[in-house]
Design a protein around this motif. Structure first.
Motif, PDB file in Angstrom:
ATOM      1  N   LYS A   1      10.776  25.423 -33.917  1.00 41.08           N
ATOM      2  CA  LYS A   1      11.885  25.126 -34.948  1.00 41.08           C
ATOM      3  C   LYS A   1      12.932  24.569 -34.028  1.00 41.08           C
ATOM      4  N   TYR A   2      13.324  23.045 -34.711  1.00 44.26           N
ATOM      5  CA  TYR A   2      14.381  22.278 -34.333  1.00 44.26           C
ATOM      6  C   TYR A   2      15.554  22.867 -35.040  1.00 44.26           C
ATOM      7  N   HIS A   3      16.696  23.207 -34.440  1.00 44.48           N
ATOM      8  CA  HIS A   3      18.321  23.494 -35.218  1.00 44.48           C
ATOM      9  C   HIS A   3      17.960  24.741 -35.788  1.00 44.48           C
TER      10      HIS A   3
ATOM     11  N   GLU B   1      11.138  23.378 -38.898  1.00 46.91           N
ATOM     12  CA  GLU B   1      10.022  23.907 -38.419  1.00 46.91           C
ATOM     13  C   GLU B   1       8.979  22.833 -38.098  1.00 46.91           C
ATOM     14  N   VAL B   2       8.716  22.618 -36.985  1.00 45.19           N
ATOM     15  CA  VAL B   2       7.856  21.346 -36.515  1.00 45.19           C
ATOM     16  C   VAL B   2       6.464  21.700 -36.114  1.00 45.19           C
ATOM     17  N   LEU B   3       6.167  23.113 -35.492  1.00 42.93           N
ATOM     18  CA  LEU B   3       5.028  23.630 -35.531  1.00 42.93           C
ATOM     19  C   LEU B   3       4.811  25.065 -35.974  1.00 42.93           C
TER      20      LEU B   3
ATOM     21  N   GLU C   1      -0.693  11.988 -37.401  1.00 41.76           N
ATOM     22  CA  GLU C   1       0.191  11.164 -37.748  1.00 41.76           C
ATOM     23  C   GLU C   1       1.356  11.231 -36.706  1.00 41.76           C
ATOM     24  N   SER C   2       2.077   9.965 -36.915  1.00 38.77           N
ATOM     25  CA  SER C   2       3.594  10.028 -36.292  1.00 38.77           C
ATOM     26  C   SER C   2       4.358  11.137 -37.040  1.00 38.77           C
ATOM     27  N   GLY C   3       4.923  12.039 -36.265  1.00 45.25           N
ATOM     28  CA  GLY C   3       5.859  13.014 -36.649  1.00 45.25           C
ATOM     29  C   GLY C   3       5.109  14.331 -37.005  1.00 45.25           C
ATOM     30  N   SER C   4       3.874  14.284 -36.361  1.00 47.70           N
ATOM     31  CA  SER C   4       2.971  15.380 -36.918  1.00 47.70           C
ATOM     32  C   SER C   4       3.272  16.682 -35.838  1.00 47.70           C
ATOM     33  N   GLY C   5       3.775  16.196 -34.748  1.00 51.02           N
ATOM     34  CA  GLY C   5       4.262  17.352 -33.807  1.00 51.02           C
ATOM     35  C   GLY C   5       3.535  17.402 -32.407  1.00 51.02           C
ATOM     36  N   LYS C   6       2.877  16.269 -32.073  1.00 46.43           N
ATOM     37  CA  LYS C   6       1.970  16.029 -31.166  1.00 46.43           C
ATOM     38  C   LYS C   6       2.804  16.176 -29.663  1.00 46.43           C
ATOM     39  N   SER C   7       4.082  15.399 -29.479  1.00 46.51           N
ATOM     40  CA  SER C   7       4.760  15.385 -28.530  1.00 46.51           C
ATOM     41  C   SER C   7       5.577  16.834 -28.375  1.00 46.51           C
ATOM     42  N   THR C   8       5.920  17.591 -29.483  1.00 42.02           N
ATOM     43  CA  THR C   8       6.402  18.603 -29.358  1.00 42.02           C
ATOM     44  C   THR C   8       5.464  19.621 -28.816  1.00 42.02           C
ATOM     45  N   LEU C   9       4.048  19.667 -29.164  1.00 42.13           N
ATOM     46  CA  LEU C   9       2.979  20.434 -28.388  1.00 42.13           C
ATOM     47  C   LEU C   9       2.914  20.273 -27.169  1.00 42.13           C
TER      48      LEU C   9
ATOM     49  N   THR D   1      -3.063  10.203 -28.044  1.00 36.42           N
ATOM     50  CA  THR D   1      -3.255   8.679 -28.387  1.00 36.42           C
ATOM     51  C   THR D   1      -3.258   8.510 -29.695  1.00 36.42           C
ATOM     52  N   HIS D   2      -2.907   7.346 -30.238  1.00 33.72           N
ATOM     53  CA  HIS D   2      -3.132   6.732 -31.794  1.00 33.72           C
ATOM     54  C   HIS D   2      -4.219   6.086 -31.787  1.00 33.72           C
ATOM     55  N   SER D   3      -5.063   5.533 -30.569  1.00 32.17           N
ATOM     56  CA  SER D   3      -6.142   4.995 -30.439  1.00 32.17           C
ATOM     57  C   SER D   3      -7.562   5.888 -30.812  1.00 32.17           C
TER      58      SER D   3
HETATM   59  N1  LIG Z   1      15.192  17.148 -30.560  1.00 32.23           N
HETATM   60  C1  LIG Z   1      14.721  17.207 -31.989  1.00 32.23           C
HETATM   61  N2  LIG Z   1      15.690  17.528 -32.832  1.00 32.23           N
HETATM   62  C2  LIG Z   1      15.267  17.507 -34.000  1.00 32.23           C
HETATM   63  N3  LIG Z   1      14.022  17.092 -34.353  1.00 32.23           N
HETATM   64  C3  LIG Z   1      13.132  16.804 -33.631  1.00 32.23           C
HETATM   65  C4  LIG Z   1      13.431  16.750 -32.235  1.00 32.23           C
HETATM   66  N4  LIG Z   1      12.507  16.100 -31.607  1.00 32.23           N
HETATM   67  C5  LIG Z   1      11.363  15.850 -32.410  1.00 32.23           C
HETATM   68  N5  LIG Z   1      11.906  16.231 -34.041  1.00 32.23           N
HETATM   69  C6  LIG Z   1      11.106  16.203 -35.084  1.00 32.23           C
HETATM   70  O1  LIG Z   1       9.853  16.960 -34.916  1.00 32.23           O
HETATM   71  C7  LIG Z   1       8.842  16.311 -35.218  1.00 32.23           C
HETATM   72  C8  LIG Z   1       7.519  16.019 -34.658  1.00 32.23           C
HETATM   73  O2  LIG Z   1       8.149  15.181 -33.630  1.00 32.23           O
HETATM   74  P1  LIG Z   1       7.102  14.546 -32.585  1.00 32.23           P
HETATM   75  O3  LIG Z   1       7.937  13.967 -31.576  1.00 32.23           O
HETATM   76  O4  LIG Z   1       6.416  15.950 -31.841  1.00 32.23           O
HETATM   77  O5  LIG Z   1       5.943  13.794 -33.407  1.00 32.23           O
HETATM   78  P2  LIG Z   1       4.794  13.236 -32.727  1.00 32.23           P
HETATM   79  O6  LIG Z   1       3.441  13.647 -33.263  1.00 32.23           O
HETATM   80  O7  LIG Z   1       4.759  13.017 -31.198  1.00 32.23           O
HETATM   81  O8  LIG Z   1       5.108  11.632 -33.391  1.00 32.23           O
HETATM   82  P3  LIG Z   1       4.742  10.134 -32.494  1.00 32.23           P
HETATM   83  O9  LIG Z   1       3.120   9.925 -32.892  1.00 32.23           O
HETATM   84  O10 LIG Z   1       5.501   9.343 -33.635  1.00 32.23           O
HETATM   85  O11 LIG Z   1       5.217  10.209 -31.352  1.00 32.23           O
HETATM   86  C9  LIG Z   1       9.449  14.963 -36.160  1.00 32.23           C
HETATM   87  O12 LIG Z   1       9.482  15.379 -37.463  1.00 32.23           O
HETATM   88  C10 LIG Z   1      10.720  14.665 -35.535  1.00 32.23           C
HETATM   89  O13 LIG Z   1      11.693  14.190 -36.274  1.00 32.23           O
END
Ligand SMILES: Nc1ncnc2c1ncn2[C@@H]1O[C@H](COP(=O)(O)OP(=O)(O)OP(=O)(O)O)[C@@H](O)[C@H]1O
Ligand SMILES: [Mg+2]
Lengths: 235, 418
Positions: free
Chosen positions: A12-14, A22-24, A42-50, A202-204
């Motif tokens: 969760k963020y914040h 909650e992202v994951l 998709e963008s914003g699905s939480g890949k980078s967070t994971l 990847t997005h590809s």
């Molecule tokens: N530091 C943060 N504070 C608050 N929310 C965040 C933070 N970092 C990411 N998020 C949110 O978490 C969600 C997932 O972000 P994440 O960067 O993991 O997406 P992603 O799947 O990597 O997207 P992309 O393909 O665009 O890189 C998004 O809705 C983003 O707004």
């Protein structure tokens, strides 16, 4: 025993604030040693967070993480630095080379933090740069390199301490398809010849189909886990 | 690692030269001020020490001056009485080595080989040679007998011997010379001893670079008793010098002597006795030097504080600019301590460069200042080490907060910093 094992990861963020997000939502995941896995979604699905949680750059709010059988959920900052340094190599979309510093010196950085003597690390850095086809550009600074060249240096740097895992977050995202292709070839080579475990965001779609396993993320949940169509892997 | 951090810091400082220079300004001014004042103080002390060696550390000059109108000095000339001096010797036993009294009776000339040799004839007491540290290179001192009866025995310079007699100092001893005393005619003197006249230091002290060695008027010493015959007021003694015994606190003795004579001087005269010792002059000088040092140290302190805050500010800017780099380093496995050390090193190097520039400027200004004040410039080596150490300390002190901030950055936020 899996190399990477995530159980019920919640991020969760914040947390506790009004804008809590909650992202994951309880991600579970096993990655075996030597696997080449791609994460799509998709963008914003939480890949980078994971990916950041796998890379020990970020801590989940709950859930457990076993790396090589060892529970790393409760490790200190310094222990995490050490694990990142020794076991994980990062490749970023934006390269993140250290500015005003030559390619060789950039590749030396992880070895410097590992305490490798100067001469030894210069030799290894040169060897690594040669392997990624950057022999002619060793003394160039990032400012003097093209995007593809920067990413090659970044891959050499990620390999500096021979980590078990390579984490690459959209490594070809900023490159044209041809250059992206050559970077992808480099990953295949590292996976096949050196048995590096690679996790690639990847997005590809075509690129993800080349990997042995494709994980699909949607709104913070893994909704798909299948083999790549054109995987060349012998696993 | 230290080497990497140093070259990294240099590269980063070099990439923004103007900003680096401006940041260092406070440090440069502060360090330069400190070094300059220390250099001047050191030059002053050295010159003092040299002066002490030539004037005698243990000498106390006593003289009287009038607080009344100027005419009184002429109508009622003051004199220390002979019996006061004897009382003094009784009052301060063991503290006084000898008393020096001298009075010039004017110039005298001598013709030799068609050239005129000039001298100044000075009547002295036996203590004079001790007080002025005159050392004989040939012959011996005037005997106490000669002092008390007032003979024409004399002590002359080697230059005089060379010019007037054309012989070596040894050969001159025992010879007689005939001097033409201005206003009193010819007088025969017997050379008892010869002292060395140092022409070079004479030129240095009197600053007359055009002076010719053959034309310098050297001093001829004769017994005070003899000289009294030529004085208008032979019993008048307006000043004299006390030589304190080795180890005496001359500042304190000078004070007590002054009091002693002021008690002797009758109240109806407006005369006051003043004493003057090398030590009290040094004390006086040290006091004013101390005040000057305090004032400049204050300025330097403010400059260094401002400089330090400047360093802190620029380090904060630098860290913000390099947020991504910090994030990257953390991802690559840098522990927080490594990041902290990297930025503290950068702050230290910034301060050290400022310190070195400040030291160079400080030495230049200090040397010029010393020259202007009439001292030989002398660098205090310890101040250079001190300044280097202090610059380093400023770097650590003002660099710590920003460096710690960098060390504690969240790697993810740092990596995604735009
Ligand atoms: N530091 C943060 N504070 C608050 N929310 C965040 C933070 N970092 C990411 N998020 C949110 O978490 C969600 C997932 O972000 P994440 O960067 O993991 O997406 P992603 O799947 O990597 O997207 P992309 O393909 O665009 O890189 C998004 O809705 C983003 O707004
Ligand atoms: Mg992402």
């Amino acid at each position: 025993m899996s190399l990477i094992r995530l159980e019920n990861i919640i991020k969760k963020y914040h947390e506790g604030e009004e804008n809590e997000l909650e992202v994951l939502h309880g991600v579970g995941l096993n990655i075996e040693e030597g696997e080449f896995v791609s994460i799509v979604g998709e963008s914003g699905s939480g890949k980078s967070t994971l990916m950041n949680i796998i890379g020990l750059l970020d801590r989940p709010n709950s859930g457990s993480y076993f790396l090589n059988g060892q529970d790393v959920s409760e490790t200190t900052d310094n222990e995490r630095s050490r694990i990142r340094n020794q076991q994980i190599g990062f490749v970023f979309q934006t390269y993140n080379l250290i500015p005003r510093t030559t390619a060789v010196s950039n590749v030396e950085v992880p070895m410097m933090y590992a305490g490798v003597p100067k001469r030894e690390r210069t030799e290894r850095a040169q060897w690594l740069l040669e392997r990624v086809g950057m022999k002619e550009r060793m003394q160039h600074r990032p400012e003097e390199l093209s995007g593809g060249q920067k990413q090659r240096v970044a891959i050499a740097r990620a390999m500096a301490n021979s980590p078990a895992i390579l984490l690459a977050d959209e490594p070809t995202g900023a490159l044209d398809s041809q250059t992206g292709r050559s970077i992808m070839d480099l990953f295949h080579e590292l996976n096949e010849k050196e048995h590096r475990t690679i996790v690639l965001i990847t997005h590809s779609l075509p690129l993800s189909e080349e990997t042995q396993r494709i994980l699909t993320l949607m709104d913070g949940r893994i909704i798909g886990d299948r083999k790549g169509k054109y995987a060349s892997g012998k696993h | 690692m230290l080497l990497e951090n140093t070259s990294l810091a240099l590269a980063s400082l070099q990439s923004n030269k103007l900003r680096t220079m401006l940041t260092m300004l406070g440090i440069i001014i502060g360090i330069a001020a400190v070094i300059a004042i220390v250099t001047i103080g050191n030059s002053m002390t050295r010159s003092m020490q040299e002066m002490m060696a030539s004037f005698g550390v243990n000498n106390i000059d006593l003289y009287a001056f009038s607080e009344g109108e100027a005419e009184e000095e002429q109508t009622q000339p003051f004199s220390f009485k002979q019996e006061w001096l004897e009382d003094m010797l009784e009052e301060f036993p063991g503290e006084i080595k000898t008393v020096s009294v001298d009075s010039s009776i004017g110039s005298a000339t001598l013709e030799h080989n068609g050239k005129t040799v000039n001298t100044d004839v000075i009547g002295v007491s036996a203590g004079y040679l001790v007080a002025k540290d005159v050392e004989l290179i040939a012959g011996k001192s005037i005997s106490s007998m000669a002092y008390s009866i007032g003979t024409w025995d004399c002590i002359v310079s080697d230059l005089f011997v060379e010019l007037a007699l054309g012989v070596s100092p040894e050969q001159a001893v025992g010879k007689s010379v005939e001097l033409n005393l201005s206003g009193s005619g010819l007088q025969e003197l017997h050379i008892s001893g010869v002292y060395h006249f140092d022409f070079d230091s004479w030129v240095m002290n009197y600053g007359d670079r055009t002076a010719k060695r053959e034309e310098v008027s050297t001093e001829v010493y004769i017994p005070y008793r003899t000289a009294q015959e030529f004085m208008d007021a032979p019993d008048e003694l307006s000043y004299f010098t006390v030589v304190a015994t080795e180890g005496t606190d001359t500042t304190d003795l000078a004070e007590r002597l002054m009091k002693f004579f002021n008690d002797k001087i009758p109240d109806e005269t407006h005369y006051t006795c003043e004493s003057y010792s090398m030590q009290s002059m040094i004390d006086e000088n040290n006091k004013s030097m101390g005040q000057m040092t305090l004032a400049i140290s204050l300025i330097a302190g403010i400059a260094l504080l401002v400089g330090g805050i400047g360093v802190m500010n620029i380090m904060m800017v630098s860290i913000t600019e390099r947020t991504r780099e910090i994030g990257t380093r953390k991802a690559l496995g840098a522990p927080n301590s490594a990041i902290r050390i990297q930025f503290i090193t950068e702050a230290i190097i910034l301060c050290l460069i400022g310190g070195v520039i400040g030291i160079v400027l400080g030495i230049i200004f200090g040397m010029i200042g010393s020259k202007l004040m009439g001292y030989n410039g002398e660098i205090a080596v310890w101040s250079i080490f001190f300044a280097m150490g202090f610059s380093m300390l400023i770097g650590v002190f003002f660099g710590y907060y920003p460096a710690n901030k960098a060390a504690k950055m969240d790697p993810i936020l740092a990596l995604s910093y735009e």
